[in-house]
Design an enzyme around this catalytic site. Sequence first.
Site, PDB file in Angstrom:
ATOM      1  N   SER A   1     -13.438  24.795  -9.314  1.00 33.47           N
ATOM      2  CA  SER A   1     -12.105  24.896  -9.919  1.00 33.47           C
ATOM      3  C   SER A   1     -12.090  24.237 -11.286  1.00 33.47           C
ATOM      4  O   SER A   1     -12.864  23.307 -11.543  1.00 33.47           O
ATOM      5  CB  SER A   1     -11.120  24.168  -8.998  1.00 33.47           C
ATOM      6  OG  SER A   1      -9.942  23.825  -9.674  1.00 33.47           O
TER       7      SER A   1
ATOM      8  N   TYR B   1      -8.841  16.635  -5.081  1.00 27.55           N
ATOM      9  CA  TYR B   1      -9.362  18.007  -4.962  1.00 27.55           C
ATOM     10  C   TYR B   1     -10.459  18.233  -5.996  1.00 27.55           C
ATOM     11  O   TYR B   1     -11.578  18.645  -5.668  1.00 27.55           O
ATOM     12  CB  TYR B   1      -8.199  18.974  -5.190  1.00 27.55           C
ATOM     13  CG  TYR B   1      -8.557  20.441  -5.194  1.00 27.55           C
ATOM     14  CD1 TYR B   1      -8.790  21.118  -4.003  1.00 27.55           C
ATOM     15  CD2 TYR B   1      -8.620  21.159  -6.387  1.00 27.55           C
ATOM     16  CE1 TYR B   1      -9.094  22.477  -4.005  1.00 27.55           C
ATOM     17  CE2 TYR B   1      -8.926  22.510  -6.394  1.00 27.55           C
ATOM     18  CZ  TYR B   1      -9.160  23.164  -5.202  1.00 27.55           C
ATOM     19  OH  TYR B   1      -9.460  24.507  -5.208  1.00 27.55           O
TER      20      TYR B   1
END
Lengths: 321, 321
Positions: free
Chosen positions: A121, A145
């Site tokens: 990501s 994350y």
Amino acid sequence: MKVVVTGASGFLGSRLADALLRTEPPCPLNVTELILTDVYTPPPRKDPRVKVLALDLTKPSAAEELVGENCDVVFHLAAVVSGQAEAEFDYGLKANLDATKYLLDALRKTAPNAKFVFASSVGVFGGDLPPVIDDLTATMPQTSYGTAKAMCELLVNDYSRRGFVDGRSVRLPTVSVRAGVANAAMTSFASGIVREPLNGEVAVCPVDMKQELWLTSPATVIHNIIHAATLDASALGKWRSINLPGLCVSVGDMIAALREVAGDKVASLIRYEYNETISRMVASLPVHFDNKSALKLGFAVDANFNEIISLYLKEKNYKLK
Amino acid sequence: MKVVVTGASGFLGSRLADALLRTEPPCPLNVTELILTDVYTPPPRKDPRVKVLALDLTKPSAAEELVGENCDVVFHLAAVVSGQAEAEFDYGLKANLDATKYLLDALRKTAPNAKFVFASSVGVFGGDLPPVIDDLTATMPQTSYGTAKAMCELLVNDYSRRGFVDGRSVRLPTVSVRAGVANAAMTSFASGIVREPLNGEVAVCPVDMKQELWLTSPATVIHNIIHAATLDASALGKWRSINLPGLCVSVGDMIAALREVAGDKVASLIRYEYNETISRMVASLPVHFDNKSALKLGFAVDANFNEIISLYLKEKNYKLK
């Protein structure tokens, strides 16, 4: 070719499965066996190549059960999304880091030549960012994350360098417009502010209109995820992480595009309700990338956000009033 | 102030303990209790502040036993060195990654305000490096040692961001001249080519004379490791990793400095025997850094390699013939 997709019940996972099974135009991978897994059993498919199974990948034994023998490609999309990883630190690390390591170890044992496509990501970036991010920019995630994703990238690279697996990590821009419903990702609103108004529903925008996002359409990102599996390792050099191409669009411009494509009445369904946590986390995400090296590797990019909305309408067979 | 040192039987660990206990000049940390640990019990010390214990930090319970209550500072130096981590992948990851996580989790539980100083390494860098490395340069380690160190840095940063601990990672240059004997670090020769000839012994240089290294003296790096514990978190900003200052010196210039300080006879004891593995791994290490921001934070740097050798001779009370 035996292919595995984790996170296959999710929005991207199920679209990836569709694309892998497609015959017209044919998928660039010749899929003869497709194993779809998620914590909940993915919906069954009529295609005889498909096997679906429910697995908890945070259990070390699950990866070996999943991968089995003769695996050619694993698309590892399963993850706890950013909002949940922030709220549940330990579980987030288990799901986003440990589960990836178990998969890498399973492949190392049974199929070291398999291609491992890891869905990373742009959330690996954060902190003091340079004006434009390129292949040499440091990952300084400001979320748990992004931290786990960046740690996995390091593992994917080292396992590949050592010949344990043939890995590549693709850093996904924020995906918009996602179909379905809102999720716990902090960028969930980036789809909601288009999807909900088109359904005649009010959508809440939690960030400033000037906030920019780094976006990709679902179709383009799925194309790119599959493309990553077709690349020869020699094309990747000494580092296996790729910044996928995207578009920099402000929230104000997203809404203007919606207004242009779908009209005033639809666009007027967006309400602005500032959310401090979401705004802060979204503001830490990078929005300016140099797409050059990814485009050179054959990855695709969307033209503009108007086109992304139009594509969404076409896919959904929307009839605008 | 209760202070813990892991890897305390090692060369740097035992020097760090000396420095922490020193009263003249006084250590900048007011150490009232010092726990020294390693896989083998560190040598006992007469100082009543010291407790020594043997612990295997790859066992999850060891960290809690070590840290206990009211811990103020942990210096985490324990690690499997680069050569061994490359040879024993799984054990390397356990010792260099898992053990660090266990320590962070123990502090999170009992002493979230403790300062955690993590000894990282310039080995986090590698691959396609820019001409000069700065705070925004990506970590692309080309060794399993560097991979684990980079993963730990991400954990240290995220644990700190979340308030689980007050961490900082210091990336150590190659340390030369180390006293003692050669170890399994791929840069072990960087001390050996000075230390062995000074002892009248032949030393093998496994890399090209033109190979540059990024070096620090033991005294300077110990000063800097302690300095890291004195910094306020606010000085570090959004990222907790610091490139410690160093000197760029070629192997040829190191030998020339040895010749200058200790004479021809000593320098002639160096034999050149090319080692492909060591040369390749050392060549992947970065050698040009921008020291600016570390110096601004008050970290120290050596003047030149001649001075480093002279300091080594003085400390060892060497009498040159």
